[in-house]
Design a protein around this motif. Structure first.
Motif, PDB file in Angstrom:
ATOM      1  N   LEU A 155       0.828  -1.200   0.000  1.00  0.00           N
ATOM      2  CA  LEU A 155       0.000   0.000   0.000  1.00  0.00           C
ATOM      3  C   LEU A 155       0.872   1.263   0.000  1.00  0.00           C
ATOM      4  CD1 LEU A 155      -2.714   1.481   0.279  1.00  0.00           C
ATOM      5  CD2 LEU A 155      -2.510   1.195   2.763  1.00  0.00           C
ATOM      6  N   LEU A 156       1.910   1.284   0.835  1.00  0.00           N
ATOM      7  CA  LEU A 156       2.803   2.439   0.878  1.00  0.00           C
ATOM      8  C   LEU A 156       3.515   2.652  -0.454  1.00  0.00           C
ATOM      9  CD1 LEU A 156       4.392   1.978   4.416  1.00  0.00           C
ATOM     10  CD2 LEU A 156       2.612   3.590   3.744  1.00  0.00           C
ATOM     11  N   LEU A 157       3.917   1.567  -1.104  1.00  0.00           N
ATOM     12  CA  LEU A 157       4.572   1.673  -2.403  1.00  0.00           C
ATOM     13  C   LEU A 157       3.625   2.259  -3.444  1.00  0.00           C
ATOM     14  CD1 LEU A 157       6.969   1.130  -4.266  1.00  0.00           C
ATOM     15  CD2 LEU A 157       6.080  -1.195  -4.602  1.00  0.00           C
ATOM     16  N   HIS A 158       2.379   1.793  -3.473  1.00  0.00           N
ATOM     17  CA  HIS A 158       1.405   2.300  -4.448  1.00  0.00           C
ATOM     18  C   HIS A 158       1.111   3.781  -4.202  1.00  0.00           C
ATOM     19  CE1 HIS A 158      -0.260  -2.005  -5.334  1.00  0.00           C
ATOM     20  NE2 HIS A 158       0.905  -1.744  -5.923  1.00  0.00           N
ATOM     21  N   VAL A 159       0.993   4.171  -2.936  1.00  0.00           N
ATOM     22  CA  VAL A 159       0.735   5.585  -2.625  1.00  0.00           C
ATOM     23  C   VAL A 159       1.904   6.458  -3.071  1.00  0.00           C
ATOM     24  CG1 VAL A 159       0.448   7.239  -0.737  1.00  0.00           C
ATOM     25  CG2 VAL A 159      -0.853   5.108  -0.732  1.00  0.00           C
ATOM     26  N   SER A 160       3.125   5.988  -2.874  1.00  0.00           N
ATOM     27  CA  SER A 160       4.304   6.761  -3.278  1.00  0.00           C
ATOM     28  C   SER A 160       4.366   6.928  -4.793  1.00  0.00           C
ATOM     29  CB  SER A 160       5.580   6.081  -2.777  1.00  0.00           C
ATOM     30  OG  SER A 160       5.574   5.981  -1.373  1.00  0.00           O
ATOM     31  N   VAL A 161       4.141   5.848  -5.532  1.00  0.00           N
ATOM     32  CA  VAL A 161       4.182   5.924  -6.994  1.00  0.00           C
ATOM     33  C   VAL A 161       3.072   6.831  -7.511  1.00  0.00           C
ATOM     34  CG1 VAL A 161       3.924   4.595  -9.119  1.00  0.00           C
ATOM     35  CG2 VAL A 161       5.279   3.671  -7.230  1.00  0.00           C
ATOM     36  N   LEU A 162       1.868   6.735  -6.918  1.00  0.00           N
ATOM     37  CA  LEU A 162       0.762   7.588  -7.342  1.00  0.00           C
ATOM     38  C   LEU A 162       1.063   9.058  -7.062  1.00  0.00           C
ATOM     39  CD1 LEU A 162      -2.129   7.732  -8.444  1.00  0.00           C
ATOM     40  CD2 LEU A 162      -2.968   7.501  -6.090  1.00  0.00           C
ATOM     41  N   ALA A 163       1.661   9.343  -5.914  1.00  0.00           N
ATOM     42  CA  ALA A 163       2.007  10.733  -5.590  1.00  0.00           C
ATOM     43  C   ALA A 163       3.042  11.281  -6.564  1.00  0.00           C
ATOM     44  CB  ALA A 163       2.526  10.815  -4.152  1.00  0.00           C
ATOM     45  N   LEU A 164       4.041  10.470  -6.931  1.00  0.00           N
ATOM     46  CA  LEU A 164       5.044  10.911  -7.902  1.00  0.00           C
ATOM     47  C   LEU A 164       4.419  11.186  -9.259  1.00  0.00           C
ATOM     48  CD1 LEU A 164       8.003   8.499  -7.054  1.00  0.00           C
ATOM     49  CD2 LEU A 164       7.931  10.955  -6.666  1.00  0.00           C
ATOM     50  N   ALA A 165       3.504  10.317  -9.678  1.00  0.00           N
ATOM     51  CA  ALA A 165       2.870  10.482 -10.989  1.00  0.00           C
ATOM     52  C   ALA A 165       2.002  11.731 -11.036  1.00  0.00           C
ATOM     53  CB  ALA A 165       2.041   9.238 -11.322  1.00  0.00           C
ATOM     54  N   LEU A 166       1.262  12.000  -9.962  1.00  0.00           N
ATOM     55  CA  LEU A 166       0.367  13.159  -9.950  1.00  0.00           C
ATOM     56  C   LEU A 166       1.141  14.461  -9.828  1.00  0.00           C
ATOM     57  CD1 LEU A 166      -2.570  11.870  -7.700  1.00  0.00           C
ATOM     58  CD2 LEU A 166      -2.545  12.148 -10.189  1.00  0.00           C
ATOM     59  N   SER A 167       2.156  14.478  -8.969  1.00  0.00           N
ATOM     60  CA  SER A 167       2.891  15.724  -8.743  1.00  0.00           C
ATOM     61  C   SER A 167       3.651  16.170  -9.978  1.00  0.00           C
ATOM     62  CB  SER A 167       3.853  15.560  -7.565  1.00  0.00           C
ATOM     63  OG  SER A 167       4.828  14.569  -7.861  1.00  0.00           O
ATOM     64  N   SER A 168       4.042  15.223 -10.839  1.00  0.00           N
ATOM     65  CA  SER A 168       4.793  15.593 -12.033  1.00  0.00           C
ATOM     66  C   SER A 168       3.916  16.227 -13.105  1.00  0.00           C
ATOM     67  CB  SER A 168       5.490  14.352 -12.610  1.00  0.00           C
ATOM     68  OG  SER A 168       4.520  13.397 -13.029  1.00  0.00           O
ATOM     69  N   GLN A 169       2.585  16.187 -12.950  1.00  0.00           N
ATOM     70  CA  GLN A 169       1.680  16.723 -13.957  1.00  0.00           C
ATOM     71  C   GLN A 169       1.316  18.180 -13.714  1.00  0.00           C
ATOM     72  OE1 GLN A 169       0.986  14.817 -16.635  1.00  0.00           O
ATOM     73  NE2 GLN A 169       2.321  13.307 -15.636  1.00  0.00           N
ATOM     74  N   PHE A 170       1.708  18.741 -12.589  1.00  0.00           N
ATOM     75  CA  PHE A 170       1.308  20.098 -12.250  1.00  0.00           C
ATOM     76  C   PHE A 170       2.482  21.052 -12.408  1.00  0.00           C
ATOM     77  CE2 PHE A 170      -1.629  17.405  -9.875  1.00  0.00           C
ATOM     78  CZ  PHE A 170      -2.848  17.969 -10.232  1.00  0.00           C
ATOM     79  N   PHE A 171       2.149  22.302 -12.782  1.00  0.00           N
ATOM     80  CA  PHE A 171       3.168  23.326 -12.886  1.00  0.00           C
ATOM     81  C   PHE A 171       3.762  23.583 -11.503  1.00  0.00           C
ATOM     82  CE2 PHE A 171       5.221  26.466 -15.340  1.00  0.00           C
ATOM     83  CZ  PHE A 171       5.428  27.549 -14.517  1.00  0.00           C
ATOM     84  N   PRO A 172       5.074  23.700 -11.398  1.00  0.00           N
ATOM     85  CA  PRO A 172       5.698  23.735 -10.072  1.00  0.00           C
ATOM     86  C   PRO A 172       5.436  25.004  -9.267  1.00  0.00           C
ATOM     87  CG  PRO A 172       7.309  24.097 -11.793  1.00  0.00           C
ATOM     88  CD  PRO A 172       6.056  23.712 -12.475  1.00  0.00           C
ATOM     89  N   TYR A 173       4.833  26.039  -9.868  1.00  0.00           N
ATOM     90  CA  TYR A 173       4.587  27.261  -9.116  1.00  0.00           C
ATOM     91  C   TYR A 173       3.110  27.631  -9.205  1.00  0.00           C
ATOM     92  CZ  TYR A 173       9.611  27.748  -9.027  1.00  0.00           C
ATOM     93  OH  TYR A 173      10.929  27.513  -8.826  1.00  0.00           O
ATOM     94  N   SER A 174       2.555  28.051  -8.103  1.00  0.00           N
ATOM     95  CA  SER A 174       1.161  28.452  -8.040  1.00  0.00           C
ATOM     96  C   SER A 174       1.069  29.815  -7.384  1.00  0.00           C
ATOM     97  CB  SER A 174       0.358  27.419  -7.234  1.00  0.00           C
ATOM     98  OG  SER A 174       0.813  27.393  -5.890  1.00  0.00           O
ATOM     99  N   ASN A 175      -0.154  30.332  -7.251  1.00  0.00           N
ATOM    100  CA  ASN A 175      -0.338  31.621  -6.598  1.00  0.00           C
ATOM    101  C   ASN A 175       0.085  31.573  -5.137  1.00  0.00           C
ATOM    102  OD1 ASN A 175      -1.353  32.600  -8.973  1.00  0.00           O
ATOM    103  ND2 ASN A 175      -3.490  32.264  -8.413  1.00  0.00           N
ATOM    104  N   ALA A 176      -0.031  30.399  -4.507  1.00  0.00           N
ATOM    105  CA  ALA A 176       0.332  30.272  -3.099  1.00  0.00           C
ATOM    106  C   ALA A 176       1.846  30.194  -2.912  1.00  0.00           C
ATOM    107  CB  ALA A 176      -0.331  29.031  -2.497  1.00  0.00           C
ATOM    108  N   ALA A 177       2.552  29.748  -3.930  1.00  0.00           N
ATOM    109  CA  ALA A 177       4.016  29.646  -3.830  1.00  0.00           C
ATOM    110  C   ALA A 177       4.624  30.216  -5.107  1.00  0.00           C
ATOM    111  CB  ALA A 177       4.435  28.191  -3.636  1.00  0.00           C
ATOM    112  N   PRO A 178       4.630  31.540  -5.260  1.00  0.00           N
ATOM    113  CA  PRO A 178       5.076  32.137  -6.522  1.00  0.00           C
ATOM    114  C   PRO A 178       6.589  32.116  -6.687  1.00  0.00           C
ATOM    115  CG  PRO A 178       4.548  33.839  -4.941  1.00  0.00           C
ATOM    116  CD  PRO A 178       4.193  32.530  -4.289  1.00  0.00           C
ATOM    117  N   LYS A 179       6.995  32.319  -7.911  1.00  0.00           N
ATOM    118  CA  LYS A 179       8.415  32.417  -8.227  1.00  0.00           C
ATOM    119  C   LYS A 179       8.842  33.858  -8.011  1.00  0.00           C
ATOM    120  CE  LYS A 179      11.773  31.290 -11.778  1.00  0.00           C
ATOM    121  NZ  LYS A 179      12.465  30.371 -10.891  1.00  0.00           N
TER     122      LYS A 179
END
Length: 349
Positions: A102-126
């Motif tokens: 379960l921990l392995l699946h959660v880690s892989v899913l988190a890596l896959a989802l996080s790579s699809q989003f732009f790394p900067y948002s309004n809450a954490a601007p560049k």
């Protein structure tokens, strides 16, 4: 942790085997230790993430990953000392194939989802530093005008202009922009915000018009003698200077970089601070005058010999001309732009 281990040992001796009851006897006395570990570890991680975001742009290609690697290693260490005290007892129930899967699946899913989003948002601007540099001579003449850009994040300016196409078009930046072919900004031009400029690894410079700033101001900062210099018996020379801020409206700070045989000045009880050396240059002394002044600044500098004293002046003003304001407005929402005008001039006494 010692009381927890004592209670656990007594529970094992009374029941002759490791049970859930013995684990509870171990965890309850351990709660204060775990609470402090989580509190301190969380504070340390939050502090480090903030500082890694402010460390400046490390040169690519490894610069993209250095802050992430440091933060990941710290999170791993913090997780270890928070969870580590539980492992000797709780591993009996946690070290099961289904839980690890379960921990392995959660880690892989988190890596896959996080790579699809732009790394900067309004809450954490560049964070972008935008400086309109104006090199002046006399009190009303501009000899050079340019826009200077730098960042205090791990990604470089190439990343910024790639995802801010309107700014790139306004600055006439093509797809082939690289640090090898671009016009680099000298560290000396960021003197107005020293030592923050030490966070910058690579800065870019673009030509700019100066007629817009002339609509706001008629007179610029200027440094001059207000009475003849004097020479003492030990051959030291004292120069009497007057610093005029012109008609600038929103002065943040004025910085004087003094190089040469400076032995004393009229500030700080006539005590010189430690000298600064940047990029192998000569030792210099930095003087900061905060805010605006209703009167001109008058002071003296003392040289230990007849050699020249060189004074470089940078005045940071928070007023932008219309063209610089429009350029700033073209940046996307995820860019937190700090913009100002810097009036620079050099003098030899």
């Amino acid at each position: 942790m010692l009381p927890a281990w004592i209670f656990f040992s007594l529970s094992i001796k009374s029941s002759d085997h490791q049970s859930l009851r013995s684990a509870v006897f171990y965890v309850i006395p351990l709660i204060p230790c775990l609470t402090y570990s989580v509190y301190f570890g969380g504070f340390l991680t939050q502090f480090l993430i903030e500082k890694m975001g402010m460390m400046g742009a490390v040169p690519p290609p490894y610069g993209y990953y250095v802050p992430d690697v440091v933060v990941a290693a710290t999170v791993g260490v913090v997780t270890g000392w928070c969870v580590g005290p539980l492992i000797p007892v709780c591993s009996h129930w946690l070290a099961r194939f289904s839980i690890l899967q379960l921990l392995l699946h959660v880690s892989v899913l988190a890596l896959a989802l996080s790579s699809q989003f732009f790394p900067y948002s309004n809450a954490a601007p560049k964070r972008v530093v935008f400086q309109h540099t104006l090199v002046t001579t006399d009190v009303n003449r501009i000899v050079d005008s340019s826009y200077e850009f730098s960042v205090v994040d791990s990604n470089s300016l190439l990343f910024l202009f790639k995802y801010a196409p309107e700014v790139a078009n306004e600055l006439h930046i093509g797809q082939e922009l690289s640090f090898e072919t671009a016009n680099m900004s000298n560290r000396e031009t960021w003197m107005g915000i020293f030592p923050v400029s030490l966070l910058f690894s690579q800065s870019l410079k673009f030509p700019a018009r100066s007629d817009g700033i002339l609509k706001h101001y008629r007179y610029f900062p200027h440094l001059s003698n207000y009475k003849p210099h004097t020479v003492s018996s030990d051959k030291s020379r004292r120069v009497y200077l007057e610093f005029y801020l012109g008609d600038l409206k929103e002065v943040w700070v004025a910085v004087l970089n003094i190089t040469g045989p400076l032995s004393s000045w009229s500030f700080a009880d006539n005590m010189l601070p430690a000298s600064e050396t940047v990029d192998g240059g000569p030792p210099s002394y930095i003087l900061r005058l905060s805010g605006n002044s209703q009167r001109n600044w008058t002071f003296w500098l003392e040289a230990s010999s007849s050699d020249d004293l060189r004074v470089e002046v940078a005045v940071v003003d928070q007023v932008l001309d219309d063209e610089a304001k429009r350029l700033k407005s073209l940046f996307p929402e995820w860019a937190d732009v700090i913009a100002y005008s810097s009036f620079m001039s050099s003098y030899i006494f």
